[in-house]
Scaffold this motif. Structure first.
Motif, PDB file in Angstrom:
ATOM      1  N   UNK A   7       4.771  29.672   9.264  1.00 35.73           N
ATOM      2  CA  UNK A   7       6.217  29.475   9.384  1.00 35.73           C
ATOM      3  C   UNK A   7       6.888  30.217   8.234  1.00 35.73           C
ATOM      4  N   UNK A   8       7.291  31.462   8.488  1.00 38.62           N
ATOM      5  CA  UNK A   8       7.868  32.283   7.430  1.00 38.62           C
ATOM      6  C   UNK A   8       9.228  31.777   6.959  1.00 38.62           C
ATOM      7  N   UNK A   9       9.841  30.879   7.695  1.00 35.85           N
ATOM      8  CA  UNK A   9      11.117  30.316   7.288  1.00 35.85           C
ATOM      9  C   UNK A   9      10.986  29.080   6.409  1.00 35.85           C
ATOM     10  N   UNK A  10       9.763  28.675   6.091  1.00 31.96           N
ATOM     11  CA  UNK A  10       9.542  27.476   5.273  1.00 31.96           C
ATOM     12  C   UNK A  10      10.077  27.712   3.860  1.00 31.96           C
ATOM     13  N   UNK A  11      10.670  26.693   3.250  1.00 32.07           N
ATOM     14  CA  UNK A  11      11.238  26.857   1.900  1.00 32.07           C
ATOM     15  C   UNK A  11      10.225  27.287   0.836  1.00 32.07           C
ATOM     16  N   UNK A  18       6.932  34.919  -4.923  1.00 29.55           N
ATOM     17  CA  UNK A  18       5.859  34.192  -4.246  1.00 29.55           C
ATOM     18  C   UNK A  18       5.385  34.962  -3.016  1.00 29.55           C
ATOM     19  N   UNK A  19       6.329  35.536  -2.278  1.00 36.21           N
ATOM     20  CA  UNK A  19       5.952  36.326  -1.100  1.00 36.21           C
ATOM     21  C   UNK A  19       5.191  37.579  -1.491  1.00 36.21           C
ATOM     22  N   UNK A  20       5.624  38.232  -2.563  1.00 40.12           N
ATOM     23  CA  UNK A  20       4.942  39.444  -3.018  1.00 40.12           C
ATOM     24  C   UNK A  20       3.523  39.120  -3.478  1.00 40.12           C
ATOM     25  N   UNK A  54       4.718  41.960   7.725  1.00 41.70           N
ATOM     26  CA  UNK A  54       5.816  41.970   8.685  1.00 41.70           C
ATOM     27  C   UNK A  54       6.643  40.692   8.564  1.00 41.70           C
ATOM     28  N   UNK A  55       5.984  39.562   8.479  1.00 37.86           N
ATOM     29  CA  UNK A  55       6.698  38.285   8.432  1.00 37.86           C
ATOM     30  C   UNK A  55       7.524  38.101   7.173  1.00 37.86           C
ATOM     31  N   UNK A  56       6.996  38.561   6.045  1.00 35.77           N
ATOM     32  CA  UNK A  56       7.701  38.381   4.781  1.00 35.77           C
ATOM     33  C   UNK A  56       8.787  39.426   4.542  1.00 35.77           C
ATOM     34  N   UNK A  57       8.580  40.647   4.998  1.00 31.83           N
ATOM     35  CA  UNK A  57       9.471  41.728   4.588  1.00 31.83           C
ATOM     36  C   UNK A  57      10.168  42.472   5.718  1.00 31.83           C
ATOM     37  N   UNK A  58       9.616  42.495   6.921  1.00 25.98           N
ATOM     38  CA  UNK A  58      10.167  43.334   7.976  1.00 25.98           C
ATOM     39  C   UNK A  58      10.647  42.589   9.213  1.00 25.98           C
ATOM     40  N   UNK A  59      10.525  41.281   9.248  1.00 28.34           N
ATOM     41  CA  UNK A  59      10.806  40.534  10.476  1.00 28.34           C
ATOM     42  C   UNK A  59      12.286  40.425  10.802  1.00 28.34           C
ATOM     43  N   UNK A  60      13.141  40.800   9.873  1.00 30.74           N
ATOM     44  CA  UNK A  60      14.562  40.723  10.130  1.00 30.74           C
ATOM     45  C   UNK A  60      15.164  39.368   9.822  1.00 30.74           C
ATOM     46  N   UNK A  61      14.343  38.443   9.366  1.00 32.83           N
ATOM     47  CA  UNK A  61      14.874  37.147   8.964  1.00 32.83           C
ATOM     48  C   UNK A  61      15.514  37.309   7.595  1.00 32.83           C
ATOM     49  N   UNK A  62      16.789  37.018   7.484  1.00 30.81           N
ATOM     50  CA  UNK A  62      17.428  37.170   6.179  1.00 30.81           C
ATOM     51  C   UNK A  62      16.920  36.118   5.207  1.00 30.81           C
TER      52      UNK A  62
END
Length: 82
Positions: A7-11, A18-20, A54-62
């Motif tokens: 769940x890439x939207x998790x806080x 942390x993502x990097x 893709x999920x952390x950097x390219x998915x388009x989720x702001x």
């Protein structure tokens, strides 16, 4: 219901550092598997690296603002003008 491995939207994943770090660890293990000659694990971690990248950097989720899902405003002096 949408199926997702992570769940890439998790806080927990909100901070960029942390993502990097997570992406770098998965990518580093992909390199370890490459040099060890383990083709199966190499392909697994290569696909996992692509999915996480893709999920952390390219998915388009702001990136979410400092406000959490309850709508609490950010603390004063956080740099966000409300």
């Amino acid at each position: 219901m949408r199926w997702a491995l992570v769940d890439f939207g998790h806080p927990f994943y909100r901070p960029l550092t942390r993502r990097i770090i997570i992406f770098a660890l998965v990518l580093a293990w992909t390199v370890v598997e490459f040099f060890s000659g383990s083709t199966g694990w190499l392909l697994f971690f290569l696909v996992l690296s692509a999915y996480v990248g893709w999920g952390f950097f390219l998915s388009g989720q702001p990136d979410q603002a400092a406000e959490d899902q309850r709508g609490t405003p950010p603390p004063p002096g956080s740099g966000k003008d409300g």
